[in-house]
Design an enzyme around this catalytic site. Sequence first.
Site, PDB file in Angstrom:
ATOM      1  N   SER A 149       0.839  -1.205   0.000  1.00 22.93           N
ATOM      2  CA  SER A 149       0.000   0.000   0.000  1.00 22.93           C
ATOM      3  C   SER A 149       0.877   1.259   0.000  1.00 22.93           C
ATOM      4  O   SER A 149       1.687   1.442  -0.908  1.00 22.93           O
ATOM      5  CB  SER A 149      -0.946  -0.047   1.205  1.00 22.93           C
ATOM      6  OG  SER A 149      -1.874   1.009   1.172  1.00 22.93           O
ATOM      7  N   ASP A 320      -9.450  -4.201  -6.112  1.00 18.92           N
ATOM      8  CA  ASP A 320      -8.949  -3.043  -5.363  1.00 18.92           C
ATOM      9  C   ASP A 320      -9.454  -1.760  -6.024  1.00 18.92           C
ATOM     10  O   ASP A 320      -9.166  -1.485  -7.186  1.00 18.92           O
ATOM     11  CB  ASP A 320      -7.417  -3.067  -5.365  1.00 18.92           C
ATOM     12  CG  ASP A 320      -6.785  -2.042  -4.431  1.00 18.92           C
ATOM     13  OD1 ASP A 320      -7.480  -1.109  -3.997  1.00 18.92           O
ATOM     14  OD2 ASP A 320      -5.579  -2.180  -4.151  1.00 18.92           O
ATOM     15  N   HIS A 353      -8.404  -3.961  -1.536  1.00 17.86           N
ATOM     16  CA  HIS A 353      -7.069  -3.436  -1.244  1.00 17.86           C
ATOM     17  C   HIS A 353      -6.393  -4.152  -0.086  1.00 17.86           C
ATOM     18  O   HIS A 353      -5.187  -4.385  -0.100  1.00 17.86           O
ATOM     19  CB  HIS A 353      -7.181  -1.945  -0.935  1.00 17.86           C
ATOM     20  CG  HIS A 353      -5.857  -1.283  -0.687  1.00 17.86           C
ATOM     21  ND1 HIS A 353      -4.916  -1.119  -1.675  1.00 17.86           N
ATOM     22  CD2 HIS A 353      -5.315  -0.743   0.444  1.00 17.86           C
ATOM     23  CE1 HIS A 353      -3.849  -0.501  -1.175  1.00 17.86           C
ATOM     24  NE2 HIS A 353      -4.056  -0.282   0.109  1.00 17.86           N
TER      25      HIS A 353
END
Length: 383
Positions: A149, A320, A353
């Site tokens: 991330s 995502d 995500h």
Amino acid sequence: MTEFIPPGTRWFALPSPFPFKRGGTLLGARVAYETWGALSAARDNAILVLTGLSPDAHAASNADNPAPGWWEWMIGPGKPIDTERWFVVCVNPLGSCKGSTGAASPDPATGQPYRLDFPDLSIEDIADAAAATVRGLGIERLACVVGNSMGGMTGLSLLARHPGIARDHVNICGAARALPFSIAVRSLQREAIRLDPAWDNGQYDDAHYPESGMRIARKLGVITYRSALEWHGRFGRVRLDSDRRDDDDPFGLEFEVESYLEGHARRFVRRYDPNCYLYLSRSMDWFDIGESCGHAGDTHRGLAAIRGLSRALVIGVNTDILFPIEQQEEIAEGLRAAGCAVEFQPMPSPQGHDAFLVDAERFGPALRVFLSSAGSFPDGMTP
């Protein structure tokens, strides 16, 4: 103003003064980190793990802190990142409230928290602090840098600003630049915090904490961390039992998904400093590897300018919405243009995500196979 430091945390003192990309410096700053495994005599088996916005450095249990970490199933003896082979370092991002110096830390000039006097934080500053920590541990070249991330952004910045610091790279649900949708979401999160009267221009304390703003910010974040597919599968349109509803509030919680978000938010709000949240959130919006590498507006050229990297594994998730999979495709294409052997793996995970935190069946084998090879991709993986 509170820092939330897990037991067993270690610290590395950054060079003082420590300059920031956008101006300003820190005196006496430090980076929190934890380690697993043993560094080889040649110091060539180190893996650096770079986190997202909210985690601390406690990625897995260790002798100093036996509590399970946020990536417990990934790091340890016999696990995908096998600490019988690798020396693993996880750093808490500069700017955080989980041990590294951030807006909640005391300013040595005043003895009071920095609050909004903290310098403008960028991903590049976080990367430079991580590089200083690695070198301070006596590691000149990492075997691999793993970024998740926001940590994927930090990893790219680290590789660009410190050529040759790592042989290999694993970028998971990362991005080479912030896109309008993610900027918009983070902008709303910051606005929710800043519009809470208790925020008081950053001058809150534990007795007067912007709880409503942080709750809303966290809910917005959690909504984007998972996919619509998972929300539907987990909660559907199931309503709360009557004893869990507030009949005096005509617009109160009614559905199971609302209750989940509320519970998740309440567990978070008093465990994270709002000003630190604002600084780290904005650092992601500012990030563009093209601008960072002197090619403003050209992400591909920025990635292609990275030098000294041999191999990369880039993983994206089809569901995502926060860091959509085309961003990981962009990273893979750019690193190939830099002369790196790249494997791109799109994961059909329903978790969105945050899949890398929970989908052990898919992510574990991908990292195990990549890290098991030395100097080339093993059978079944093509650069």
